[in-house]
Design an enzyme around this catalytic site. Structure first.
Site, PDB file in Angstrom:
ATOM      1  CD  GLU A 251      -4.042  31.408  -0.181  1.00  0.00           C
ATOM      2  OE1 GLU A 251      -4.360  32.653  -0.340  1.00  0.00           O
ATOM      3  OE2 GLU A 251      -3.260  30.887  -1.022  1.00  0.00           O
ATOM      4  CG  ASP A 252      -8.505  37.420   4.087  1.00  0.00           C
ATOM      5  OD1 ASP A 252      -7.491  37.992   4.386  1.00  0.00           O
ATOM      6  OD2 ASP A 252      -9.736  37.791   4.316  1.00  0.00           O
ATOM      7  CB  VAL A 253      -9.349  34.122   8.032  1.00  0.00           C
ATOM      8  CG1 VAL A 253     -10.472  34.035   9.187  1.00  0.00           C
ATOM      9  CG2 VAL A 253      -8.622  32.735   8.431  1.00  0.00           C
TER      10      VAL A 253
END
Length: 299
Positions: A251-253
């Site tokens: 989910e890391d931007v």
DNA sequence: ATCCAGGCTCCTG
DNA sequence: CAGGAGCATGGA
């Protein structure tokens, strides 16, 4: 007391590539880099050991330790272990580079950052806290908050007119209040989360050695039970602290932006797209993520 | 001013 | 289980 020793480095290792990652924020407060030397304060029981690390030659690092009372050989062993974990010196990168060779996204990064190790956060409390602090805010602000927390509640020693800090102990943070943390610009939620984590850890209900006994998936489930720790944070901690190679904060931007840039997309890729893309990375997803993060640093 | 940032919990359907 | 609201606050 004072001591110095050499720490052997693995075959594929680029000290300066690691230095570049370590030096990514001018707001970093847990170590300093000066003349290609890393200086840090390592908490080892009662001792807060001042450690200096620099490159000695192609096969080793030169380590200098001072300010301890423990037995010298014990200190050398502990500091060696600490640095090997921090800089991930015990992983062979051969397989990772073989995987990267077959991945259009990773291949150029593997070449560009050859020898870069996945810089970790050996302390479980620090890695959990840092993951909470970093949630949904920009990194600069995250570093600012961490700095305030460390400078206010971490152990410090002044050496040559410079303060060196240890990350605050869980016992200390467990005794803080939400309002105290809000005063250094934690959000209410994050203040709750970090105090909760500190309380669990200070009671001995969560330790790194305990967590390390679980499989990756079991450990992930354990971490996600903690309030404030979602899938991203759990994977982050398993990647940076417990060092499961398959850990993948999908989910890391930052990961999304790095992939967008590397693939020349006009939008950030969807989670499904990333899942498919990362499938061939197998047990090297943590390293792949780290190299992608590193690709976001400029200069 | 507006959108974004190294997300998470809690509530719906 | 999937989707969405609400949160909280500095940076660019």
């Amino acid at each position: 007391m004072t001591t110095a020793f050499q720490l052997k480095t693995p075959p594929i290792f680029d000290y300066e590539a690691c230095l570049k990652f370590l030096g990514r924020s001018p707001l970093e407060c847990l170590f300093r880099i000066e003349d290609k030397t890393i200086k840090t304060l390592y908490p080892f029981g009662e001792d807060k050991i001042f450690v200096k690390i620099c490159q000695q030659n192609d096969t080793g690092l030169s380590i200098h330790c001072s300010g301890f009372n423990s037995d010298e050989s014990t200190v050398i062993e502990a500091v060696s272990q600490y640095i090997r974990q921090w800089l991930d010196l015990d992983t062979s990168l051969v397989d990772f580079y073989n995987v990267a060779k077959n991945s259009p996204v990773l291949a150029p990064l593997a070449k560009q950052f050859h020898g870069l190790r996945l810089i970790g956060i050996p302390s479980l409390f620090e890695s959990l806290s840092w993951s909470v602090i970093g949630q949904q805010i920009n990194l600069k602000f995250a570093y600012t908050i961490k700095k305030r927390l460390v400078e206010n509640y971490g152990y410090s020693v002044n050496i040559d007119n410079i303060n060196y800090y240890c990350f605050p102990e869980p016992e200390v943070v467990a005794g803080l209040t939400i309002d105290i943390l809000k005063a250094i610009q934690f959000s209410r939620q994050k203040a709750e989360y970090i105090i909760g984590i500190a309380q669990i850890m200070s009671k001995g209900q969560l330790t790194k050695s305990h967590l390390a006994q679980f499989s990756f998936d079991e450990a992930r489930k354990e971490l996600v039970k903690i309030k404030g720790v979602g899938n991203w944070s759990a994977n982050y901690v398993l990647m940076k602290c417990v060092r499961h190679p398959q850990a993948f904060p999908i989910e890391d931007v930052g990961l999304h932006n790095a992939l967008k840039f590397q693939l020349g997309l006009d939008k950030k890729p969807s989670i499904d797209t990333i899942k498919q893309l990362a499938e061939p990375w197998g047990n090297w997803k943590a390293y792949a993520t780290f190299y992608l993060w590193h690709s976001l640093l400029n200069g």
